[in-house]
Design a protein around this motif. Structure first.
Motif, PDB file in Angstrom:
ATOM      1  N   UNK A 188       0.835  -1.209   0.000  1.00  0.00           N
ATOM      2  CA  UNK A 188       0.000   0.000   0.000  1.00  0.00           C
ATOM      3  C   UNK A 188       0.864   1.251   0.000  1.00  0.00           C
ATOM      4  N   UNK A 189       0.340   2.310  -0.601  1.00  0.00           N
ATOM      5  CA  UNK A 189       0.994   3.610  -0.474  1.00  0.00           C
ATOM      6  C   UNK A 189      -0.050   4.701  -0.635  1.00  0.00           C
ATOM      7  N   UNK A 190       0.257   5.847  -0.013  1.00  0.00           N
ATOM      8  CA  UNK A 190      -0.657   6.988  -0.056  1.00  0.00           C
ATOM      9  C   UNK A 190       0.100   8.225  -0.489  1.00  0.00           C
ATOM     10  N   UNK A 191      -0.653   9.268  -0.836  1.00  0.00           N
ATOM     11  CA  UNK A 191      -0.050  10.521  -1.276  1.00  0.00           C
ATOM     12  C   UNK A 191      -0.693  11.688  -0.557  1.00  0.00           C
ATOM     13  N   UNK A 192       0.111  12.721  -0.340  1.00  0.00           N
ATOM     14  CA  UNK A 192      -0.383  13.970   0.226  1.00  0.00           C
ATOM     15  C   UNK A 192      -0.075  15.085  -0.776  1.00  0.00           C
ATOM     16  N   UNK A 245       5.304   5.580   1.073  1.00  0.00           N
ATOM     17  CA  UNK A 245       5.310   4.169   0.694  1.00  0.00           C
ATOM     18  C   UNK A 245       4.993   3.297   1.904  1.00  0.00           C
ATOM     19  N   UNK A 246       4.113   2.325   1.713  1.00  0.00           N
ATOM     20  CA  UNK A 246       3.753   1.404   2.791  1.00  0.00           C
ATOM     21  C   UNK A 246       2.718   1.973   3.750  1.00  0.00           C
ATOM     22  N   UNK A 247       2.139   3.132   3.427  1.00  0.00           N
ATOM     23  CA  UNK A 247       1.164   3.767   4.318  1.00  0.00           C
ATOM     24  C   UNK A 247      -0.248   3.670   3.768  1.00  0.00           C
ATOM     25  N   UNK A 248      -1.192   3.303   4.637  1.00  0.00           N
ATOM     26  CA  UNK A 248      -2.603   3.308   4.262  1.00  0.00           C
ATOM     27  C   UNK A 248      -3.195   4.687   4.550  1.00  0.00           C
ATOM     28  N   UNK A 249      -4.436   4.887   4.160  1.00  0.00           N
ATOM     29  CA  UNK A 249      -5.047   6.211   4.202  1.00  0.00           C
ATOM     30  C   UNK A 249      -5.030   6.837   5.593  1.00  0.00           C
ATOM     31  N   UNK A 250      -5.379   6.090   6.617  1.00  0.00           N
ATOM     32  CA  UNK A 250      -5.475   6.657   7.962  1.00  0.00           C
ATOM     33  C   UNK A 250      -4.116   7.135   8.459  1.00  0.00           C
ATOM     34  N   UNK A 282      -5.210   7.345  -0.656  1.00  0.00           N
ATOM     35  CA  UNK A 282      -4.483   6.079  -0.818  1.00  0.00           C
ATOM     36  C   UNK A 282      -4.664   5.602  -2.254  1.00  0.00           C
ATOM     37  N   UNK A 283      -3.608   5.079  -2.820  1.00  0.00           N
ATOM     38  CA  UNK A 283      -3.676   4.616  -4.204  1.00  0.00           C
ATOM     39  C   UNK A 283      -4.688   3.486  -4.335  1.00  0.00           C
ATOM     40  N   UNK A 284      -5.486   3.580  -5.379  1.00  0.00           N
ATOM     41  CA  UNK A 284      -6.483   2.548  -5.656  1.00  0.00           C
ATOM     42  C   UNK A 284      -6.027   1.688  -6.830  1.00  0.00           C
TER      43      UNK A 284
END
Length: 314
Positions: A188-192, A245-250, A282-284
């Motif tokens: 998982x990965x997320x973006x800000x 990288x490696x982070x979920x949405x919360x 979070x990337x879908x």
């Protein structure tokens, strides 16, 4: 008999002529590396007369580094081949100290000699490769300089000149890489996605020089509050993107709120507070780069429309 003697005499003269006129020095040594024969052209190569070398050990004429290397590496390697009854030609490079003190690089080609299966010494040739070594050294220096220059060019191509963080081009490359990792390893990965509130007003009131200092200061603050595995990119103007990288949405939302609080509490020395608005997502699966950015941009616009200085998830 006389005919055989004439033949041998002519053969001797022929070999003598060859040895005295070839560029390489021909030599013979005992098993203890003592010279017993050296061709006369050694004087042209080293400055030493034949008599200066006969009866002396070859390592005595080597530069200290080559002498130590010869004793610790070449000699054991030679002995190992001799113990295995090998008559293979042995090649090694040494630094030889000439009579005038000048150090030259020599390529030594030697072969063990046996008499009735008893090892008695070496025969070989020495060739001056000083120019070759100098060329190799210059080439190595040139290659190292190219590597340094390529490294600088790589940085110029991937870093933002003002803030020193990664640029938009680098973001596109890195995003594609983490998308591949997500698809292959399910990481998982997320973006800000964030920008500075009312930045145009700040530039107009305090000048672009102050605005540039604020951009650099905010970049430093963000870097201090994300992990080393996270990456900060300047998207353009006052807009920035972080890949976690490696982070979920919360988890990403918590990081975004932490950054927002750090910046709003910081005194930038201009007599007013500075805030940022952030969109987090979070990337879908199966999203492409454009789809991710459009989704984050909508969240960022929503944060601004709801009063700024806030985080909106998408």
């Amino acid at each position: 008999m006389e005919e055989d003697m004439n033949f041998q005499y002519h053969q001797f003269n022929r070999y003598k002529y060859i040895i005295e006129n070839i560029k390489d020095v021909v030599w013979e040594m005992t098993k203890d590396f003592v010279f017993t024969f050296v061709s006369p052209n050694v004087k042209e190569m080293t400055g030493y007369d034949v008599g200066d070398l006969i009866g002396h050990k070859m390592p005595e004429f080597l530069a200290e580094e080559s002498r130590n290397q010869f004793i610790n590496q070449s000699m054991p390697r030679v002995q190992k081949r001799i113990d295995g009854d090998s008559e293979e030609i042995i090649l090694y490079d040494v630094q030889f100290v000439c009579k005038n003190g000048f150090v030259k690089w020599f390529e030594v080609s030697s072969k063990p000699m046996f008499e009735e299966e008893r090892f008695i010494g070496y025969i070989g040739t020495t060739r001056d490769i000083t120019e070759k070594k100098e060329y190799e050294s210059q080439l190595k220096t040139y290659i190292n300089e190219l590597k340094v220059m390529n490294g600088k060019l790589e940085k110029m191509a991937t870093l933002d000149a003002l803030t020193g963080v990664y640029n938009r081009r680098k973001f596109n490359d890195d995003l594609n890489l983490v998308i591949k990792d997500k698809e292959k390893y399910n990481i998982s990965f997320s973006l800000i996605f964030f920008d500075i509130d009312h930045f145009k007003t700040i530039n107009d009131r305090y000048g672009h020089k102050t605005g540039d200092l604020i951009l650099r200061h905010i970049s430093d603050l963000v870097l201090m509050n994300i992990r080393k595995t996270d990456r900060l990119f300047r998207w353009g103007g006052e807009e920035f993107i972080i890949i976690l990288n490696g982070s979920e949405l919360e988890d990403a939302r918590k990081v975004a709120d932490k950054i927002r609080n750090v910046i709003q509490k910081r005194d930038f020395g201009i007599g007013q507070k500075i805030t940022i608005s952030l969109g987090v997502g979070e990337y879908k699966p199966n999203e492409n780069t454009d789809q991710v950015i459009i989704r984050l941009d909508k969240a960022l616009l929503e944060a601004k429309s709801k009063g700024r200085n806030r985080v909106i998830s998408c």
